[in-house]
Design an enzyme around this catalytic site. Sequence first.
Site, PDB file in Angstrom:
ATOM      1  CB  SER A  71      -4.396   2.628  -2.322  1.00 59.79           C
ATOM      2  OG  SER A  71      -3.993   3.574  -1.371  1.00 59.79           O
ATOM      3  N   GLY A  72      -7.306   3.590  -0.839  1.00 58.49           N
ATOM      4  CA  GLY A  72      -8.277   4.662  -0.737  1.00 58.49           C
ATOM      5  C   GLY A  72      -9.715   4.226  -0.925  1.00 58.49           C
ATOM      6  CB  THR A 117      -9.205   1.918   7.444  1.00 58.27           C
ATOM      7  OG1 THR A 117      -7.905   1.553   6.969  1.00 58.27           O
ATOM      8  CG2 THR A 117      -9.121   2.229   8.927  1.00 58.27           C
ATOM      9  CG  ASN A 166      -7.769   6.943   3.058  1.00 58.20           C
ATOM     10  OD1 ASN A 166      -8.360   7.747   3.763  1.00 58.20           O
ATOM     11  ND2 ASN A 166      -7.882   5.632   3.231  1.00 58.20           N
ATOM     12  CB  SER A 192      -4.142   5.724   4.186  1.00 57.85           C
ATOM     13  OG  SER A 192      -3.658   4.518   3.633  1.00 57.85           O
ATOM     14  CB  SER A 193      -4.585   1.182   7.755  1.00 57.73           C
ATOM     15  OG  SER A 193      -5.709   1.461   8.539  1.00 57.73           O
ATOM     16  N   GLY A 234      -3.829  -1.779   0.739  1.00 57.02           N
ATOM     17  CA  GLY A 234      -4.490  -1.566  -0.542  1.00 57.02           C
ATOM     18  C   GLY A 234      -3.508  -1.684  -1.681  1.00 57.02           C
ATOM     19  CD  GLU A 251      -1.692   3.084  -4.944  1.00 54.85           C
ATOM     20  OE1 GLU A 251      -2.524   3.586  -5.732  1.00 54.85           O
ATOM     21  OE2 GLU A 251      -1.560   3.457  -3.767  1.00 54.85           O
TER      22      GLU A 251
END
Length: 373
Positions: free
Chosen positions: A70-71, A75, A131, A134-135, A368, A370
Amino acid sequence: LYSKKKMEQYWHHGENSMKGVVDEDDSLPPHVFGIADHSFRRMMTSFEENGKNSSSNKCSNQSILVSGESGAGKTVTTKFILQYLATLSQRSGSGSTVSKEKDSGAPSVEQQVLQSNPILESFGNARTIRNDNSSRFGKFIEIKFAKNGSLAGASIETYLLEKVRLVSQAEGERNYHIFYELFSMGESDLEEFHIDNYNPKDFNMTNKSGTYDRRDGVEDFETFDDLKKAMEIQGWTEDLIHSIMAIPAAALHGSNVSFLAISNDESELDTDCEHLGPFIKLMGLDKDALQKALCFLKIKAGREHHMRTLSREKAEKGMEALIKAFYGALFTFLVRQVNSSITFKDDTKGCGKKDGKYASIGVLDIFGFESFK
């Protein structure tokens, strides 16, 4: 790192590779442009082999999986892939009729595919802890190409929109961008949607986290301008755009609609709530029907139906569920509208058929993960 000059390096390298004039000293470092170029060249090579050799049964279709923590930038990486493939399409199909809608004054299919991003980002992206864009949904984009390499169309599938974000955000996070972008509308639209005397701090949907801006320096009025331009490029009418914008405005008012507790297990709409009227008007609802839907429960016992009252807490949960339902329906509608603009309707498949006129490159951008340590 993602400039046009960098892009040119990879497409020149790819073109030379197709001609067999690249040696080991000409190799380029790993790059998202390199991955996109390799997929495109593999597709074009399969096209040629299937056309020359009647016994060839190679699949021309390709797939790219964009994954990561994630981040990590999935995207934006997906956007770079689309941008690169659209550029290759314009280079490869510059003489084709498929890629020349722009000659007639209409937006090219490349433009329409790329301009689907601002629409989905406004309604499906949000600031998170890691982010700022973030999507909050999974996305699969299938990009269809003609034999000459020109982009013929695309289709988008989305998965698992994070609806819980509509009613709850962690500290330091925001709701979906559109709920903040709305306040960049013109004065007449703000008045019509009854948000001219409010700001994001006034609504339960947007004030729970205490976060209202983005850390990346991007302003909501800028992304709202991008959103409006993208909708116009898709060919959407002013009436349609206006109707779409009314839904998130209604959601803002709906999050502030209050209920009165008549008893421990009975409640009713607070008719004095200043947000009830705008919510009903924007949604096209009847107040009595809304009261019946949120403050009562219909139970079937045998052949009989009975109405049971609900507590204020349960009525409030019902409103949250209603907001999740109609916003989710709006997001699905937006994806269908985008697809109606960019989808190339042809049943001919390019995989494993010598006479296949088209092939596709699929790009999957999924949630994403974690990493907890």
